[in-house]
Design a protein around this motif. Structure first.
Motif, PDB file in Angstrom:
ATOM      1  N   GLY A 134      -1.561   1.766   4.501  1.00 51.80           N
ATOM      2  CA  GLY A 134      -0.180   1.346   4.776  1.00 51.80           C
ATOM      3  C   GLY A 134       0.310   1.751   6.142  1.00 51.80           C
ATOM      4  N   LEU A 135      -0.119   2.888   6.644  1.00 55.44           N
ATOM      5  CA  LEU A 135       0.356   3.367   7.949  1.00 55.44           C
ATOM      6  C   LEU A 135      -0.379   2.726   9.115  1.00 55.44           C
ATOM      7  CD1 LEU A 135       0.803   7.191   7.220  1.00 55.44           C
ATOM      8  CD2 LEU A 135       2.607   5.495   7.598  1.00 55.44           C
ATOM      9  N   PHE A 136      -1.701   2.520   8.991  1.00 60.89           N
ATOM     10  CA  PHE A 136      -2.506   2.095  10.127  1.00 60.89           C
ATOM     11  C   PHE A 136      -2.928   0.630  10.081  1.00 60.89           C
ATOM     12  CE2 PHE A 136      -3.263   6.673   9.641  1.00 60.89           C
ATOM     13  CZ  PHE A 136      -2.831   7.113  10.886  1.00 60.89           C
ATOM     14  N   SER A 137      -2.458  -0.117   9.106  1.00 57.87           N
ATOM     15  CA  SER A 137      -2.799  -1.552   9.083  1.00 57.87           C
ATOM     16  C   SER A 137      -1.991  -2.273  10.143  1.00 57.87           C
ATOM     17  CB  SER A 137      -2.524  -2.127   7.686  1.00 57.87           C
ATOM     18  OG  SER A 137      -1.140  -2.025   7.386  1.00 57.87           O
ATOM     19  N   ASN A 138      -2.461  -3.459  10.535  1.00 61.23           N
ATOM     20  CA  ASN A 138      -1.808  -4.266  11.570  1.00 61.23           C
ATOM     21  C   ASN A 138      -0.454  -4.745  11.079  1.00 61.23           C
ATOM     22  OD1 ASN A 138      -1.166  -5.866  13.704  1.00 61.23           O
ATOM     23  ND2 ASN A 138      -2.916  -7.229  13.523  1.00 61.23           N
ATOM     24  N   SER A 139       0.595  -4.541  11.917  1.00 60.00           N
ATOM     25  CA  SER A 139       1.938  -4.934  11.501  1.00 60.00           C
ATOM     26  C   SER A 139       2.095  -6.440  11.421  1.00 60.00           C
ATOM     27  CB  SER A 139       2.970  -4.367  12.484  1.00 60.00           C
ATOM     28  OG  SER A 139       2.757  -4.871  13.775  1.00 60.00           O
ATOM     29  N   LYS A 140       1.214  -7.193  12.153  1.00 60.46           N
ATOM     30  CA  LYS A 140       1.351  -8.644  12.130  1.00 60.46           C
ATOM     31  C   LYS A 140       0.669  -9.259  10.935  1.00 60.46           C
ATOM     32  CE  LYS A 140       1.695  -9.105  17.132  1.00 60.46           C
ATOM     33  NZ  LYS A 140       1.131  -9.735  18.342  1.00 60.46           N
ATOM     34  N   SER A 141      -0.205  -8.524  10.274  1.00 59.21           N
ATOM     35  CA  SER A 141      -0.859  -9.064   9.093  1.00 59.21           C
ATOM     36  C   SER A 141       0.124  -9.128   7.947  1.00 59.21           C
ATOM     37  CB  SER A 141      -2.064  -8.199   8.724  1.00 59.21           C
ATOM     38  OG  SER A 141      -1.650  -6.886   8.406  1.00 59.21           O
ATOM     39  N   ASP A 142      -0.044 -10.077   7.103  1.00 64.31           N
ATOM     40  CA  ASP A 142       0.891 -10.252   5.973  1.00 64.31           C
ATOM     41  C   ASP A 142       0.082 -10.562   4.720  1.00 64.31           C
ATOM     42  OD1 ASP A 142       3.116 -10.439   4.512  1.00 64.31           O
ATOM     43  OD2 ASP A 142       4.082 -12.025   5.683  1.00 64.31           O
ATOM     44  N   LEU A 143       0.612 -10.180   3.583  1.00 64.13           N
ATOM     45  CA  LEU A 143      -0.058 -10.427   2.308  1.00 64.13           C
ATOM     46  C   LEU A 143       0.368 -11.782   1.789  1.00 64.13           C
ATOM     47  CD1 LEU A 143      -1.866  -9.238   0.091  1.00 64.13           C
ATOM     48  CD2 LEU A 143       0.208  -8.370  -1.009  1.00 64.13           C
ATOM     49  N   LYS A 144      -0.605 -12.626   1.595  1.00 69.70           N
ATOM     50  CA  LYS A 144      -0.314 -13.968   1.082  1.00 69.70           C
ATOM     51  C   LYS A 144      -0.295 -13.904  -0.432  1.00 69.70           C
ATOM     52  CE  LYS A 144      -2.417 -16.333   4.998  1.00 69.70           C
ATOM     53  NZ  LYS A 144      -3.422 -17.311   5.433  1.00 69.70           N
ATOM     54  N   LEU A 145       0.861 -14.110  -0.953  1.00 67.88           N
ATOM     55  CA  LEU A 145       1.027 -14.084  -2.405  1.00 67.88           C
ATOM     56  C   LEU A 145       0.887 -15.482  -2.949  1.00 67.88           C
ATOM     57  CD1 LEU A 145       3.983 -11.578  -2.596  1.00 67.88           C
ATOM     58  CD2 LEU A 145       1.563 -11.114  -2.899  1.00 67.88           C
ATOM     59  N   MET A 170      -5.744  11.348  -6.378  1.00 76.45           N
ATOM     60  CA  MET A 170      -5.399  11.869  -5.053  1.00 76.45           C
ATOM     61  C   MET A 170      -6.086  11.066  -3.954  1.00 76.45           C
ATOM     62  SD  MET A 170      -5.762  15.739  -3.611  1.00 76.45           S
ATOM     63  CE  MET A 170      -4.593  16.327  -4.814  1.00 76.45           C
ATOM     64  N   MET A 171      -7.400  10.731  -4.207  1.00 78.09           N
ATOM     65  CA  MET A 171      -8.140   9.956  -3.206  1.00 78.09           C
ATOM     66  C   MET A 171      -7.517   8.575  -3.016  1.00 78.09           C
ATOM     67  SD  MET A 171     -12.187   8.967  -3.174  1.00 78.09           S
ATOM     68  CE  MET A 171     -11.947   7.863  -4.569  1.00 78.09           C
ATOM     69  N   LEU A 172      -7.171   7.929  -4.157  1.00 77.03           N
ATOM     70  CA  LEU A 172      -6.539   6.599  -4.055  1.00 77.03           C
ATOM     71  C   LEU A 172      -5.176   6.668  -3.382  1.00 77.03           C
ATOM     72  CD1 LEU A 172      -7.477   5.159  -7.588  1.00 77.03           C
ATOM     73  CD2 LEU A 172      -8.486   4.561  -5.369  1.00 77.03           C
ATOM     74  N   THR A 173      -4.428   7.742  -3.649  1.00 75.99           N
ATOM     75  CA  THR A 173      -3.111   7.899  -3.030  1.00 75.99           C
ATOM     76  C   THR A 173      -3.230   8.049  -1.510  1.00 75.99           C
ATOM     77  OG1 THR A 173      -2.262   8.940  -5.043  1.00 75.99           O
ATOM     78  CG2 THR A 173      -1.033   9.300  -3.011  1.00 75.99           C
ATOM     79  N   VAL A 174      -4.164   8.929  -1.066  1.00 77.86           N
ATOM     80  CA  VAL A 174      -4.364   9.122   0.387  1.00 77.86           C
ATOM     81  C   VAL A 174      -4.837   7.828   1.038  1.00 77.86           C
ATOM     82  CG1 VAL A 174      -5.732  10.359   2.113  1.00 77.86           C
ATOM     83  CG2 VAL A 174      -4.788  11.581   0.133  1.00 77.86           C
ATOM     84  N   LEU A 175      -5.735   7.099   0.345  1.00 79.39           N
ATOM     85  CA  LEU A 175      -6.240   5.837   0.886  1.00 79.39           C
ATOM     86  C   LEU A 175      -5.136   4.792   1.006  1.00 79.39           C
ATOM     87  CD1 LEU A 175      -8.727   4.245   1.803  1.00 79.39           C
ATOM     88  CD2 LEU A 175      -9.065   3.581  -0.598  1.00 79.39           C
ATOM     89  N   ALA A 176      -4.248   4.736   0.020  1.00 81.09           N
ATOM     90  CA  ALA A 176      -3.138   3.773   0.064  1.00 81.09           C
ATOM     91  C   ALA A 176      -2.187   4.085   1.211  1.00 81.09           C
ATOM     92  CB  ALA A 176      -2.407   3.795  -1.270  1.00 81.09           C
ATOM     93  N   PHE A 177      -1.849   5.376   1.357  1.00 85.36           N
ATOM     94  CA  PHE A 177      -0.967   5.746   2.475  1.00 85.36           C
ATOM     95  C   PHE A 177      -1.623   5.463   3.827  1.00 85.36           C
ATOM     96  CE2 PHE A 177       1.492   8.567  -0.498  1.00 85.36           C
ATOM     97  CZ  PHE A 177       2.727   8.000  -0.256  1.00 85.36           C
ATOM     98  N   GLY A 178      -2.939   5.740   3.930  1.00 84.07           N
ATOM     99  CA  GLY A 178      -3.628   5.492   5.199  1.00 84.07           C
ATOM    100  C   GLY A 178      -3.648   4.023   5.559  1.00 84.07           C
ATOM    101  N   PHE A 216       0.812  -1.213   0.000  1.00 81.65           N
ATOM    102  CA  PHE A 216       0.000   0.000   0.000  1.00 81.65           C
ATOM    103  C   PHE A 216       0.849   1.270   0.000  1.00 81.65           C
ATOM    104  CE2 PHE A 216      -3.313  -2.949   1.494  1.00 81.65           C
ATOM    105  CZ  PHE A 216      -4.348  -2.572   0.640  1.00 81.65           C
ATOM    106  N   MET A 217       1.994   1.214   0.715  1.00 87.42           N
ATOM    107  CA  MET A 217       2.881   2.367   0.684  1.00 87.42           C
ATOM    108  C   MET A 217       3.451   2.577  -0.726  1.00 87.42           C
ATOM    109  SD  MET A 217       2.792   3.730   3.688  1.00 87.42           S
ATOM    110  CE  MET A 217       4.241   4.764   3.774  1.00 87.42           C
ATOM    111  N   GLY A 218       3.704   1.489  -1.436  1.00 84.96           N
ATOM    112  CA  GLY A 218       4.181   1.585  -2.814  1.00 84.96           C
ATOM    113  C   GLY A 218       3.138   2.193  -3.752  1.00 84.96           C
ATOM    114  N   LEU A 219       1.878   1.743  -3.584  1.00 88.31           N
ATOM    115  CA  LEU A 219       0.800   2.313  -4.381  1.00 88.31           C
ATOM    116  C   LEU A 219       0.624   3.809  -4.110  1.00 88.31           C
ATOM    117  CD1 LEU A 219      -1.891  -0.529  -4.094  1.00 88.31           C
ATOM    118  CD2 LEU A 219      -0.470   0.046  -6.085  1.00 88.31           C
ATOM    119  N   GLY A 220       0.758   4.177  -2.834  1.00 89.14           N
ATOM    120  CA  GLY A 220       0.659   5.585  -2.488  1.00 89.14           C
ATOM    121  C   GLY A 220       1.774   6.397  -3.121  1.00 89.14           C
ATOM    122  N   ALA A 221       2.989   5.824  -3.135  1.00 95.74           N
ATOM    123  CA  ALA A 221       4.118   6.518  -3.751  1.00 95.74           C
ATOM    124  C   ALA A 221       3.912   6.683  -5.257  1.00 95.74           C
ATOM    125  CB  ALA A 221       5.411   5.754  -3.469  1.00 95.74           C
TER     126      ALA A 221
END
Length: 280
Positions: free
Chosen positions: A269-280, A259-267, A231-236
């Motif tokens: 990325g910052l406030f998601s649970n650090s223990k959650s992981d993306l299963k690829l 702009m809306m998608l960028t703010v949403l991606a950063f949000g 999400f931080m990458g998408l925001g960037a």
């Protein structure tokens, strides 16, 4: 014949007189010998149980002798002077007064007294109850008792401090030395061991605080998970698109959406649970 009988009688009388004189001389010699022996004899009684003893006068060579009575097993001193009955004077040995510390309040009490004059607790009953309720505290009190018996031995103090340190009971050791110092007044040994306890408490506190600080630091700055990186990458990417569209207008109608998608991606990325992981 009559003269012969008279002679025999005279001879018998002379023999009787001689025997009488001999016996008197023997009795006189025995009396003199007894007087001589009594002059060389020292008679005295134990001042505790009044048992009579006899010994020779050479017992006073040097200092006044000390005896242990064979009946009552108590010590006494013999003095080189006689009383009105012709016996040598013996006096009791003054035993030094010994003190113990109360197991509850650490105040000094007489060695043979079970009750503490300060708090009124019976030491034996208190130790039995403490042994049942808190075996660790009972063990520390037993070590402290050995410390009081050999207060000048540094090894006993170190054993007590090490055991308190191991059981996380340095506050108990600090209280013991503080109470003892209040009882005795200023004492250099108490001051020395109180300082050692303070240093040990500082080390103990640092050892407890260091893992807590590291844990708090780890909790304040948790590592980013894969989802957060996405999400931080998408925001960037969105931020870069907005900047590019500012200088080179390519999709001016989609600036609000980007702009809306960028703010949403950063949000996210910052406030998601650090223990959650993306299963690829």
């Amino acid at each position: 014949m009559k003269k012969f009988k008279t002679l025999v009688m005279l001879i018998s009388v002379s023999h009787s007189v001689i025997r009488g004189k001999t016996q008197m001389n023997m009795e006189l010699n025995n009396s003199q010998e007894l007087n001589r022996l009594s002059e060389q004899e020292v008679r005295f009684r134990c001042p505790h149980c009044q048992k009579l003893y006899r010994t020779s006068t050479d017992v006073f060579e040097g200092s006044e002798p000390e005896f242990d009575c064979s009946d009552c097993n108590k010590a006494f001193l013999l003095h080189n002077r006689c009383d009105d009955f012709g016996l040598y004077v013996a006096s009791m040995v003054q035993e030094p007064v010994q003190f113990d510390s109360c197991p509850k309040c650490s105040s000094l009490k007489p060695h043979k007294s079970d009750e503490c004059p300060t708090c009124g607790v019976l030491g034996s009953k208190y130790l039995e109850l403490q042994k049942l309720e808190s075996p660790a505290l009972f063990e520390l009190n037993q070590i402290w008792k050995r410390v009081m018996q050999g207060f000048d031995q540094d090894s006993l103090h170190q054993e007590f401090l090490n055991e308190c340190h191991r059981k996380m009971a340095l506050n108990f050791a600090f209280q013991k030395y503080s109470d003892l110092q209040k009882t005795l007044g200023y004492d250099s040994l108490c001051k020395q061991y109180l300082r050692q306890i303070e240093l040990r408490l500082e080390q103990q506190l640092k050892a407890v605080q260091q893992p807590a600080n590291e844990k708090a630091k780890a909790q304040t700055t948790p590592p980013m998970s894969k989802m957060q990186w996405v999400f931080m990458g998408l925001g960037a990417v969105g931020m870069a698109s907005l900047i590019y569209n500012k200088f080179v207008p390519t999709f001016p109608n989609f600036n609000g959406l980007v702009m809306m998608l960028t703010v949403l991606a950063f949000g996210i990325g910052l406030f998601s649970n650090s223990k959650s992981d993306l299963k690829l």
